[in-house]
Scaffold this motif. Structure first.
Motif, PDB file in Angstrom:
ATOM      1  N   HIS A   1       0.831  -1.122  -0.083  1.00  0.00           N
ATOM      2  CA  HIS A   1       0.005   0.036   0.083  1.00  0.00           C
ATOM      3  C   HIS A   1       0.693   1.154  -0.021  1.00  0.00           C
ATOM      4  O   HIS A   1       0.154   2.216   0.069  1.00  0.00           O
ATOM      5  CB  HIS A   1      -0.975   0.045   1.268  1.00  0.00           C
ATOM      6  CG  HIS A   1      -0.025   0.214   2.562  1.00  0.00           C
ATOM      7  ND1 HIS A   1       0.652  -0.832   2.955  1.00  0.00           N
ATOM      8  CD2 HIS A   1      -0.060   0.974   3.441  1.00  0.00           C
ATOM      9  CE1 HIS A   1       1.342  -0.447   4.140  1.00  0.00           C
ATOM     10  NE2 HIS A   1       0.664   0.672   4.402  1.00  0.00           N
ATOM     11  N   CYS A   2       2.257   0.983  -0.008  1.00  0.00           N
ATOM     12  CA  CYS A   2       3.061   2.271   0.070  1.00  0.00           C
ATOM     13  C   CYS A   2       2.925   3.474  -0.757  1.00  0.00           C
ATOM     14  O   CYS A   2       2.736   3.124  -2.011  1.00  0.00           O
ATOM     15  CB  CYS A   2       4.618   1.907   0.047  1.00  0.00           C
ATOM     16  SG  CYS A   2       5.862   3.121   0.416  1.00  0.00           S
ATOM     17  N   TYR A   3       2.799   4.643  -0.483  1.00  0.00           N
ATOM     18  CA  TYR A   3       2.686   5.748  -1.314  1.00  0.00           C
ATOM     19  C   TYR A   3       3.924   6.009  -2.251  1.00  0.00           C
ATOM     20  O   TYR A   3       3.863   6.704  -3.248  1.00  0.00           O
ATOM     21  CB  TYR A   3       2.011   7.045  -0.518  1.00  0.00           C
ATOM     22  CG  TYR A   3       3.302   7.388   0.332  1.00  0.00           C
ATOM     23  CD1 TYR A   3       4.404   8.251  -0.081  1.00  0.00           C
ATOM     24  CD2 TYR A   3       3.041   7.314   1.775  1.00  0.00           C
ATOM     25  CE1 TYR A   3       5.162   8.810   1.032  1.00  0.00           C
ATOM     26  CE2 TYR A   3       4.038   7.773   2.712  1.00  0.00           C
ATOM     27  CZ  TYR A   3       5.027   8.685   2.283  1.00  0.00           C
ATOM     28  OH  TYR A   3       5.810   8.787   3.125  1.00  0.00           O
ATOM     29  N   LEU A   4       4.863   5.257  -1.982  1.00  0.00           N
ATOM     30  CA  LEU A   4       6.373   5.658  -2.673  1.00  0.00           C
ATOM     31  C   LEU A   4       6.310   4.623  -3.712  1.00  0.00           C
ATOM     32  O   LEU A   4       5.908   3.429  -3.422  1.00  0.00           O
ATOM     33  CB  LEU A   4       7.502   5.284  -2.118  1.00  0.00           C
ATOM     34  CG  LEU A   4       7.836   6.511  -0.738  1.00  0.00           C
ATOM     35  CD1 LEU A   4       8.923   6.369   0.095  1.00  0.00           C
ATOM     36  CD2 LEU A   4       7.863   7.881  -1.482  1.00  0.00           C
ATOM     37  N   PRO A   5       6.625   4.988  -4.953  1.00  0.00           N
ATOM     38  CA  PRO A   5       6.501   4.015  -6.235  1.00  0.00           C
ATOM     39  C   PRO A   5       7.514   2.874  -5.887  1.00  0.00           C
ATOM     40  O   PRO A   5       8.690   3.176  -5.271  1.00  0.00           O
ATOM     41  CB  PRO A   5       6.824   4.892  -7.240  1.00  0.00           C
ATOM     42  CG  PRO A   5       6.600   6.122  -6.913  1.00  0.00           C
ATOM     43  CD  PRO A   5       6.950   6.274  -5.290  1.00  0.00           C
ATOM     44  N   PRO A   6       7.314   1.707  -6.289  1.00  0.00           N
ATOM     45  CA  PRO A   6       8.324   0.554  -5.937  1.00  0.00           C
ATOM     46  C   PRO A   6       9.487   0.791  -6.749  1.00  0.00           C
ATOM     47  O   PRO A   6      10.747   0.419  -6.257  1.00  0.00           O
ATOM     48  CB  PRO A   6       7.538  -0.679  -6.515  1.00  0.00           C
ATOM     49  CG  PRO A   6       6.349  -0.103  -7.359  1.00  0.00           C
ATOM     50  CD  PRO A   6       5.934   1.163  -6.833  1.00  0.00           C
ATOM     51  N   PHE A   7       9.605   1.580  -7.789  1.00  0.00           N
ATOM     52  CA  PHE A   7      10.805   1.554  -8.678  1.00  0.00           C
ATOM     53  C   PHE A   7      11.000   3.070  -8.542  1.00  0.00           C
ATOM     54  O   PHE A   7      10.576   4.090  -9.357  1.00  0.00           O
ATOM     55  CB  PHE A   7      10.361   1.256  -9.882  1.00  0.00           C
ATOM     56  CG  PHE A   7      10.052  -0.189 -10.303  1.00  0.00           C
ATOM     57  CD1 PHE A   7      10.740  -1.131 -10.026  1.00  0.00           C
ATOM     58  CD2 PHE A   7       8.535  -0.471 -10.486  1.00  0.00           C
ATOM     59  CE1 PHE A   7      10.518  -2.665 -10.355  1.00  0.00           C
ATOM     60  CE2 PHE A   7       8.191  -1.849 -10.517  1.00  0.00           C
ATOM     61  CZ  PHE A   7       9.166  -2.836 -10.561  1.00  0.00           C
ATOM     62  N   ARG A   8      11.640   3.400  -7.531  1.00  0.00           N
ATOM     63  CA  ARG A   8      12.323   4.952  -7.259  1.00  0.00           C
ATOM     64  C   ARG A   8      13.744   5.038  -7.109  1.00  0.00           C
ATOM     65  O   ARG A   8      14.313   3.683  -6.893  1.00  0.00           O
ATOM     66  CB  ARG A   8      11.638   5.547  -6.001  1.00  0.00           C
ATOM     67  CG  ARG A   8      11.680   4.533  -4.897  1.00  0.00           C
ATOM     68  CD  ARG A   8      10.867   4.983  -3.634  1.00  0.00           C
ATOM     69  NE  ARG A   8      11.204   4.530  -2.244  1.00  0.00           N
ATOM     70  CZ  ARG A   8      10.771   3.229  -1.913  1.00  0.00           C
ATOM     71  NH1 ARG A   8       9.866   2.659  -2.573  1.00  0.00           N
ATOM     72  NH2 ARG A   8      11.026   2.646  -0.707  1.00  0.00           N
ATOM     73  N   GLU A   9      14.116   6.024  -6.888  1.00  0.00           N
ATOM     74  CA  GLU A   9      15.609   6.343  -6.921  1.00  0.00           C
ATOM     75  C   GLU A   9      15.908   5.785  -5.442  1.00  0.00           C
ATOM     76  O   GLU A   9      15.432   6.355  -4.365  1.00  0.00           O
ATOM     77  CB  GLU A   9      15.947   7.678  -6.899  1.00  0.00           C
ATOM     78  CG  GLU A   9      15.815   8.392  -8.276  1.00  0.00           C
ATOM     79  CD  GLU A   9      16.015   9.892  -8.296  1.00  0.00           C
ATOM     80  OE1 GLU A   9      17.247  10.276  -8.195  1.00  0.00           O
ATOM     81  OE2 GLU A   9      15.114  10.530  -8.003  1.00  0.00           O
ATOM     82  N   LYS A  10      16.884   4.805  -5.074  1.00  0.00           N
ATOM     83  CA  LYS A  10      17.149   4.235  -4.031  1.00  0.00           C
ATOM     84  C   LYS A  10      18.491   5.260  -3.348  1.00  0.00           C
ATOM     85  O   LYS A  10      19.797   4.771  -3.421  1.00  0.00           O
ATOM     86  CB  LYS A  10      17.919   2.799  -4.001  1.00  0.00           C
ATOM     87  CG  LYS A  10      16.781   1.904  -4.592  1.00  0.00           C
ATOM     88  CD  LYS A  10      15.441   1.919  -3.809  1.00  0.00           C
ATOM     89  CE  LYS A  10      14.402   0.849  -4.089  1.00  0.00           C
ATOM     90  NZ  LYS A  10      13.676   0.998  -5.502  1.00  0.00           N
ATOM     91  N   VAL A  11      18.156   6.332  -3.080  1.00  0.00           N
ATOM     92  CA  VAL A  11      19.149   7.401  -2.731  1.00  0.00           C
ATOM     93  C   VAL A  11      19.115   7.619  -1.176  1.00  0.00           C
ATOM     94  O   VAL A  11      18.080   7.280  -0.569  1.00  0.00           O
ATOM     95  CB  VAL A  11      19.019   8.904  -3.457  1.00  0.00           C
ATOM     96  CG1 VAL A  11      19.143   8.586  -4.906  1.00  0.00           C
ATOM     97  CG2 VAL A  11      17.680   9.197  -3.150  1.00  0.00           C
ATOM     98  N   THR A  12      20.037   8.037  -0.732  1.00  0.00           N
ATOM     99  CA  THR A  12      20.281   8.593   0.787  1.00  0.00           C
ATOM    100  C   THR A  12      20.696   9.679   1.003  1.00  0.00           C
ATOM    101  O   THR A  12      21.816  10.232   0.282  1.00  0.00           O
ATOM    102  CB  THR A  12      21.209   7.486   1.544  1.00  0.00           C
ATOM    103  OG1 THR A  12      20.894   6.158   1.179  1.00  0.00           O
ATOM    104  CG2 THR A  12      21.642   7.645   2.712  1.00  0.00           C
TER     105      THR A  12
END
Length: 503
Positions: A164-175
């Motif tokens: 249900h997460c509002y963040l897309p599963p394919f997003r920038e994996k940044v820190t």
């Protein structure tokens, strides 16, 4: 209190000055107060370091030169007594006894609910400086936007894949870079901020997370953490305990491993989260359980609530899911339909005592918390007026789920510059309920969770397009709440009649 009475601010209390307003809040009791300039002089004399009443009165007297010193002493003593009754300060006859009187959260047998033991102070007539806190702050922030609640998404990386997460599963994996985090934490403090929320992704995946917590404590901020708690280490637990956080919110979707792990997409995630919660409770770390409810787990919410409350934890839910921040809606296939939503709201009204009180008109009237008359010129929400979010990409957004509305970039401008000069924030600040005439005239207005970000994500970028799912949920909410309270009043009336008959 004697002349040699010592006093200091409680560890869980925070004081800020906003223009002519003086504000004090307590993260343990969730109570707050707002004072005008006169009360602010008294409030300013309170420190985290212990001092005597004589020292404070001597300082205060410079601001009230025409006033009798004995009267100032009496007024300030009464002021402290009132604050102590609601656990904002501690007083003692000796320096060392202050620590012994410090209110502390302790789970287990005999746990004290500090929100319940503090006295009511909603009546503004009880003190000459005291006014209704939230209404006064809202009025002030509508004219002078002030960032008081700031969320930092430390990393977009997450070890879970919640459906249900509002963040897309394919997003920038940044820190986020550590120096950037330190810089914005210091800026936020200088701007008068109070609450900092660390989130992700999963914040415990950031290698400098513990250091960020220490910096926030050094900056005298109230700290909240949003985490799945599956990555807790003994070292991090000790830091979390030491920095005196406001709360650590952990999502528990079900006490059934197959349901919880299915939602998180991570094997044994429930087992790991529960093990960490046990450690938090043993260390007296304030834990709040979040249970977003969807088709997979709507039958399990009541079990989660009873389990959490049985251990002294607060549990809450969100039953209106938000579409993904890239405006895709595949996660909404799990959103509750009307029959399931009716069942869920009924369970919430029956079991959530805080919600029962918040929706009971007689209680709200007695405490002065009645919803004011609807004003078309009131702002719709706090985005841009008191809240902001920094994402793991270094971009600023109105809130964590509203990624289609970038309001600034940490690489090109300071936090204060963005807060003061962002044209996007200025546009958001001008949005009032006047642009939602149908909402203003709606009988379910006070039971609605309409949200600009939810509108935007689900309405193809149109923040003014109200989704009818909100309307349906508000209609159900109002009907169920009113039926519940009507039933309680009828039972109380019958009980009173029975008592009178036996006399």
């Amino acid at each position: 209190m004697s002349d040699q009475t010592y006093f200091r601010l409680c560890n869980s209390s925070f004081i800020r000055q906003y223009g002519n307003l003086a504000y004090i809040c307590n993260q343990l009791t969730r109570h707050d107060r707002v004072y005008d300039a006169s009360g602010g002089v008294f409030l300013k004399a309170i420190r985290r370091e212990p001092r005597t009443i004589e020292d404070a009165v001597s300082e205060i007297s410079h601001q009230f030169a025409a006033c009798d010193l004995e009267q100032i002493h009496a007024d300030f003593t009464e002021f402290l007594s009132s604050l102590e009754s609601d656990l904002f300060v501690v007083t003692a006859s000796t320096f060392g006894a202050l620590g012994e009187k410090e209110p502390r959260l302790q789970y287990g047998t005999g746990m004290v609910n500090y929100k319940e033991v503090t006295k009511s102070f909603w009546n503004p007539d009880t003190e000459p400086w005291l006014r209704s806190s939230q209404s006064v702050l809202q009025e002030h922030f509508s004219v002078s936007p002030t960032l008081v609640d700031f969320q930092i998404e430390l990393t977009a990386k997450c070890n879970e894949r919640c459906m249900h997460c509002y963040l897309p599963p394919f997003r920038e994996k940044v820190t986020l870079d550590a120096e950037m985090v330190f810089h914005v934490l210091d800026e936020f403090t200088e701007m008068g901020g109070i609450t900092i929320t660390f989130s992700g992704g999963e914040p415990m995946l950031h290698p400098d997370f513990a250091t960020f917590l220490k910096r926030a404590r050094m900056n005298d901020l109230s700290i909240a953490i949003l985490s799945n708690a599956t990555l807790l280490s003994d070292r991090l637990l000790e830091v979390i305990r030491e920095v005196n956080i406001s709360l650590l919110q952990v999502s528990i979707y079900s006490l059934k491993p197959n349901e919880h792990d299915y939602i998180t997409g991570m094997d044994k995630s429930l087992k790991k989260s529960l093990a960490s919660i046990e450690k938090f409770l043993a260390a007296d770390v304030p834990v709040q359980v979040s249970c977003p409810v969807m088709m997979t787990n709507y039958r399990s919410y009541a079990d989660v609530l009873r389990w959490a409350n049985g251990l002294g934890m607060k549990a809450h839910t969100d039953y209106i899911m938000v579409a993904r921040s890239d405006q895709s809606t595949d996660n909404l296939t799990e959103r509750l339909r009307e029959p399931q939503l009716r069942q869920l709201i009924t369970a919430i009204v029956r079991h959530d005592m805080d919600y029962q009180e918040d929706t009971d008109e007689s209680v709200r009237s007695a405490t002065g918390r009645m919803v004011p008359a609807r004003n078309p010129q009131d702002q719709v929400c706090g985005v841009g007026r008191s809240t902001l979010c920094l994402s793991a990409t270094g971009r600023y957004y109105p809130c964590s789920c509203w990624r289609g509305m970038q309001v600034g970039d940490a690489m090109s401008a300071s936090l204060s510059e963005i807060w003061s000069n962002s044209p996007e924030l200025e546009r958001l600040r001008r949005i009032t309920w006047a642009v939602f005439p149908e909402c203003l005239s709606c009988r379910e207005f006070d039971f609605c969770a309409m949200c600009l970000a939810r509108n935007f994500n689900e309405g193809n970028g149109d923040m003014f397009k109200v989704n009818k799912h909100f309307c349906m949920a508000a209609r159900l909410n109002k009907a169920i709440v009113e039926k519940y309270h009507a039933g309680r009043k009828a039972q109380q009336k019958a009980a009173n009649k029975s008592i009178q008959a036996t006399k």
